[in-house]
Design a protein around this motif. Structure first.
Motif, PDB file in Angstrom:
ATOM      1  N   ALA A 131      48.784  46.244  41.670  1.00 52.90           N
ATOM      2  CA  ALA A 131      48.151  45.043  41.112  1.00 52.90           C
ATOM      3  C   ALA A 131      46.750  45.367  40.599  1.00 52.90           C
ATOM      4  CB  ALA A 131      48.097  43.941  42.169  1.00 52.90           C
ATOM      5  N   LEU A 132      46.045  46.245  41.304  1.00 52.18           N
ATOM      6  CA  LEU A 132      44.719  46.659  40.856  1.00 52.18           C
ATOM      7  C   LEU A 132      44.804  47.401  39.531  1.00 52.18           C
ATOM      8  CD1 LEU A 132      41.712  46.822  41.478  1.00 52.18           C
ATOM      9  CD2 LEU A 132      42.167  48.859  42.852  1.00 52.18           C
ATOM     10  N   ARG A 133      45.817  48.254  39.394  1.00 53.56           N
ATOM     11  CA  ARG A 133      46.036  48.945  38.119  1.00 53.56           C
ATOM     12  C   ARG A 133      46.332  47.936  37.016  1.00 53.56           C
ATOM     13  NH1 ARG A 133      51.706  51.448  37.832  1.00 53.56           N
ATOM     14  NH2 ARG A 133      52.044  49.203  37.752  1.00 53.56           N
ATOM     15  N   ASP A 134      47.188  46.948  37.305  1.00 55.07           N
ATOM     16  CA  ASP A 134      47.538  45.940  36.309  1.00 55.07           C
ATOM     17  C   ASP A 134      46.341  45.070  35.930  1.00 55.07           C
ATOM     18  OD1 ASP A 134      50.098  46.938  36.450  1.00 55.07           O
ATOM     19  OD2 ASP A 134      50.840  45.361  37.785  1.00 55.07           O
ATOM     20  N   ALA A 135      45.382  44.925  36.881  1.00 58.45           N
ATOM     21  CA  ALA A 135      44.216  44.085  36.610  1.00 58.45           C
ATOM     22  C   ALA A 135      43.361  44.646  35.480  1.00 58.45           C
ATOM     23  CB  ALA A 135      43.369  43.942  37.870  1.00 58.45           C
ATOM     24  N   ALA A 136      43.466  45.946  35.235  1.00 59.91           N
ATOM     25  CA  ALA A 136      42.675  46.558  34.170  1.00 59.91           C
ATOM     26  C   ALA A 136      43.312  46.391  32.806  1.00 59.91           C
ATOM     27  CB  ALA A 136      42.469  48.045  34.463  1.00 59.91           C
ATOM     28  N   GLU A 137      44.495  45.783  32.754  1.00 55.92           N
ATOM     29  CA  GLU A 137      45.180  45.569  31.492  1.00 55.92           C
ATOM     30  C   GLU A 137      45.087  44.101  31.094  1.00 55.92           C
ATOM     31  OE1 GLU A 137      49.105  46.933  32.291  1.00 55.92           O
ATOM     32  OE2 GLU A 137      48.518  49.037  32.561  1.00 55.92           O
ATOM     33  N   GLY A 138      45.426  43.807  29.883  1.00 53.11           N
ATOM     34  CA  GLY A 138      45.372  42.425  29.421  1.00 53.11           C
ATOM     35  C   GLY A 138      44.093  42.128  28.674  1.00 53.11           C
ATOM     36  N   ASP A 139      43.951  40.869  28.236  1.00 48.96           N
ATOM     37  CA  ASP A 139      42.811  40.488  27.402  1.00 48.96           C
ATOM     38  C   ASP A 139      41.771  39.682  28.157  1.00 48.96           C
ATOM     39  OD1 ASP A 139      44.237  38.190  27.800  1.00 48.96           O
ATOM     40  OD2 ASP A 139      44.217  37.540  25.690  1.00 48.96           O
ATOM     41  N   HIS A 140      41.808  39.680  29.504  1.00 50.84           N
ATOM     42  CA  HIS A 140      40.799  38.939  30.260  1.00 50.84           C
ATOM     43  C   HIS A 140      39.483  39.721  30.286  1.00 50.84           C
ATOM     44  CE1 HIS A 140      43.643  41.091  32.875  1.00 50.84           C
ATOM     45  NE2 HIS A 140      42.572  41.563  33.457  1.00 50.84           N
ATOM     46  N   GLU A 141      38.406  38.990  30.516  1.00 55.36           N
ATOM     47  CA  GLU A 141      37.072  39.597  30.548  1.00 55.36           C
ATOM     48  C   GLU A 141      36.647  39.980  31.957  1.00 55.36           C
ATOM     49  OE1 GLU A 141      34.341  37.213  27.707  1.00 55.36           O
ATOM     50  OE2 GLU A 141      35.925  35.824  28.335  1.00 55.36           O
ATOM     51  N   LEU A 142      37.203  39.294  32.951  1.00 56.47           N
ATOM     52  CA  LEU A 142      36.805  39.495  34.341  1.00 56.47           C
ATOM     53  C   LEU A 142      38.047  39.469  35.217  1.00 56.47           C
ATOM     54  CD1 LEU A 142      34.656  39.567  36.674  1.00 56.47           C
ATOM     55  CD2 LEU A 142      34.720  37.053  36.602  1.00 56.47           C
ATOM     56  N   ALA A 143      38.137  40.422  36.134  1.00 58.77           N
ATOM     57  CA  ALA A 143      39.196  40.424  37.143  1.00 58.77           C
ATOM     58  C   ALA A 143      38.528  40.359  38.511  1.00 58.77           C
ATOM     59  CB  ALA A 143      40.067  41.669  37.032  1.00 58.77           C
ATOM     60  N   VAL A 144      38.939  39.373  39.302  1.00 64.08           N
ATOM     61  CA  VAL A 144      38.445  39.222  40.671  1.00 64.08           C
ATOM     62  C   VAL A 144      39.606  39.570  41.593  1.00 64.08           C
ATOM     63  CG1 VAL A 144      37.422  37.668  42.367  1.00 64.08           C
ATOM     64  CG2 VAL A 144      36.865  37.402  39.929  1.00 64.08           C
ATOM     65  N   VAL A 145      39.423  40.587  42.433  1.00 62.81           N
ATOM     66  CA  VAL A 145      40.506  41.102  43.258  1.00 62.81           C
ATOM     67  C   VAL A 145      40.196  40.797  44.722  1.00 62.81           C
ATOM     68  CG1 VAL A 145      41.895  43.108  43.870  1.00 62.81           C
ATOM     69  CG2 VAL A 145      40.888  42.935  41.579  1.00 62.81           C
ATOM     70  N   ASP A 146      41.071  40.044  45.354  1.00 58.31           N
ATOM     71  CA  ASP A 146      40.945  39.682  46.767  1.00 58.31           C
ATOM     72  C   ASP A 146      41.529  40.812  47.605  1.00 58.31           C
ATOM     73  OD1 ASP A 146      40.812  38.410  49.211  1.00 58.31           O
ATOM     74  OD2 ASP A 146      42.568  37.134  48.842  1.00 58.31           O
ATOM     75  N   LEU A 147      40.643  41.612  48.222  1.00 55.52           N
ATOM     76  CA  LEU A 147      41.071  42.750  49.026  1.00 55.52           C
ATOM     77  C   LEU A 147      41.263  42.347  50.488  1.00 55.52           C
ATOM     78  CD1 LEU A 147      38.847  45.701  47.710  1.00 55.52           C
ATOM     79  CD2 LEU A 147      41.205  45.140  47.102  1.00 55.52           C
ATOM     80  N   PRO A 148      41.909  43.198  51.291  1.00 55.46           N
ATOM     81  CA  PRO A 148      42.031  42.938  52.727  1.00 55.46           C
ATOM     82  C   PRO A 148      40.661  42.984  53.407  1.00 55.46           C
ATOM     83  CG  PRO A 148      43.558  44.654  51.983  1.00 55.46           C
ATOM     84  CD  PRO A 148      42.606  44.419  50.873  1.00 55.46           C
ATOM     85  N   VAL A 172      45.106  54.030  38.864  1.00 58.85           N
ATOM     86  CA  VAL A 172      44.409  53.202  39.851  1.00 58.85           C
ATOM     87  C   VAL A 172      43.021  53.754  40.127  1.00 58.85           C
ATOM     88  CG1 VAL A 172      44.460  52.302  42.206  1.00 58.85           C
ATOM     89  CG2 VAL A 172      46.584  52.494  40.917  1.00 58.85           C
ATOM     90  N   GLN A 173      42.933  55.065  40.288  1.00 58.95           N
ATOM     91  CA  GLN A 173      41.634  55.669  40.571  1.00 58.95           C
ATOM     92  C   GLN A 173      40.662  55.463  39.412  1.00 58.95           C
ATOM     93  OE1 GLN A 173      41.848  59.659  42.074  1.00 58.95           O
ATOM     94  NE2 GLN A 173      39.639  59.963  41.945  1.00 58.95           N
ATOM     95  N   ALA A 174      41.174  55.457  38.192  1.00 59.24           N
ATOM     96  CA  ALA A 174      40.317  55.196  37.032  1.00 59.24           C
ATOM     97  C   ALA A 174      39.718  53.800  37.098  1.00 59.24           C
ATOM     98  CB  ALA A 174      41.110  55.384  35.741  1.00 59.24           C
ATOM     99  N   VAL A 175      40.497  52.838  37.605  1.00 60.88           N
ATOM    100  CA  VAL A 175      39.980  51.475  37.758  1.00 60.88           C
ATOM    101  C   VAL A 175      38.898  51.439  38.831  1.00 60.88           C
ATOM    102  CG1 VAL A 175      40.566  49.100  38.372  1.00 60.88           C
ATOM    103  CG2 VAL A 175      42.152  50.456  37.010  1.00 60.88           C
TER     104      VAL A 175
END
Length: 386
Positions: A101-118, A182-185
């Motif tokens: 999901a973190l890898r997928d968060a870097a794709e798409g046309d959104h400007e901001l991704a907020v990731v809820d981690l454990p 993923v590591q690139a993100v």
């Protein structure tokens, strides 16, 4: 694209803060992706999209794909293949679903991704996982061995043992590609971590642990969110006493966020109120969004620099920033071209800069969060000067 990774102490409200941040930014006109497995359904909002990791679905898909690629070997063993309907998620599949999901968060046309981690400890282990797994894969199945695949039948006869099948290298290559993405993100200069804490006796310890773990992974901590602050103007003596203690811990958080590390490691502290109840809707969520909007990019983590002191002392000094580290919890071991660095509960195999690979480690010291590792040039490897 800006990516904010939200973590914190268990029960401190990190999921609520992540959802509130995403909703507030979408209302401000930004295109936002919220990645969360636990968040409650959010109201429809232009510009806001929710991505839920699916550990069970990811596990079934990966297991069935692996089973299909190894079908020949399984047939020879007489194994009965699994059907999708009978597969259940195994422990350990959740982190991998979140990494995808973190890898997928870097794709798409959104400007901001907020990731809820454990929670904090699991989040730090998760963020270190791509690099660790890639290192294991390179050691166990070096890519250069794939060039000899035409010789495998002959090598198998000479060695008397079966050689790895092509499907194994293909699977390893696919995993390497996904982990690298993923590591690139995680390593991107626009990625940072936001730490959610409830001011209390354990908050400063959690902050120091977070700063140390993130510094070892070279991840910036852009802010600390002090959540559920009680009102300071209560006339109730009991509540006033709780508030006074909480604000003392808040002052400690502010001090710990900027005074015990190298220049460039200071992080801001945002305050969020206690609503007196669980958030009940979008308006409550808006009240719990940090007032400070995320910048286009966080402040960079100070570089680990190599200081040339050959003329003065005959050594090179590698400066490794580890804010909050203490000498008793620190150890380092040279292994080939890597430095095995252990700091408290964290460990990382750090590749040596090219110049230091031709040197031997001759000492180390810790000065105010700056680990200074001394290297002496190896006369047999260092270029001779006329």
């Amino acid at each position: 694209m800006r990516i904010i990774l939200v973590t914190g102490s268990g029960g401190a409200g990190r999921t609520t803060v992540a959802a509130a941040t995403a909703l507030a930014e979408a209302r401000a006109g930004r295109r936002v992706l919220l990645v969360s497995e636990d968040v409650e359904p959010l109201p429809a909002q232009d510009g806001l999209r929710l991505l839920r990791p699916r550990p069970a679905g990811d596990f079934r898909r990966e297991f069935l794909a692996l089973q299909a690629r190894s079908s020949t070997a399984l047939d020879l063993l007489g194994a009965v293949p699994f059907e999708e309907a009978e597969l259940t998620e195994l422990p350990g599949s959740r982190p991998f679903a979140l990494l995808r999901a973190l890898r997928d968060a870097a794709e798409g046309d959104h400007e901001l991704a907020v990731v809820d981690l454990p929670p904090l400890a699991d989040a730090l282990a998760l963020l270190a996982l791509p690099e660790q797994l890639r290192r294991y894969l390179r050691r166990l199945l070096p890519p250069e061995r794939q060039a000899a695949r035409a010789l495998r039948p002959m090598l198998a006869q000479l060695a008397g043992v079966p050689m790895p099948a092509q499907w194994l290298y293909e699977t390893t290559g696919r995993w390497e590609t996904e982990l690298a993405a993923v590591q690139a993100v995680v390593d991107a200069p626009t990625t940072s971590v936001r730490l959610v804490l409830e001011p209390g006796p354990a908050a400063v310890r959690a902050l120091r642990t977070a700063r140390l773990g993130l510094a070892l992974q070279r991840l910036p901590l852009d802010s600390v969110v002090a959540n559920r602050l009680l009102p300071a103007d209560s006339e109730d003596p009991w509540l006033a006493g709780l508030t006074a203690r909480q604000h003392r811990h808040l002052a400690e958080l502010r001090t710990a966020s900027g005074t015990d590390g190298p220049v460039g490691t200071v992080c801001v502290v945002d305050e969020l109120p206690h609503l007196g109840r669980d958030p009940r809707g979008p308006e409550d969520l808006v009240l719990l969004a940090p007032a400070r909007r995320p910048a286009a990019a966080p402040d960079p983590v100070p570089a680990w620099t190599v200081e040339d002191r050959r003329e003065e002392d005959g050594v090179l000094v590698w400066h490794i920033g580890l804010p909050g580290a203490v000498k008793e919890d620190l150890s380092l071991v040279r292994r080939g071209d890597e430095l095995l660095l252990t700091v408290g509960p964290f460990r990382r195999n750090v590749p040596l800069p090219a110049a230091l690979r031709r040197c031997t480690v001759t000492g180390a010291g810790l000065v105010e969060g700056d680990l200074r590792v001394r290297f002496t040039p190896d006369p047999g490897l260092w270029p001779r000067t006329p």
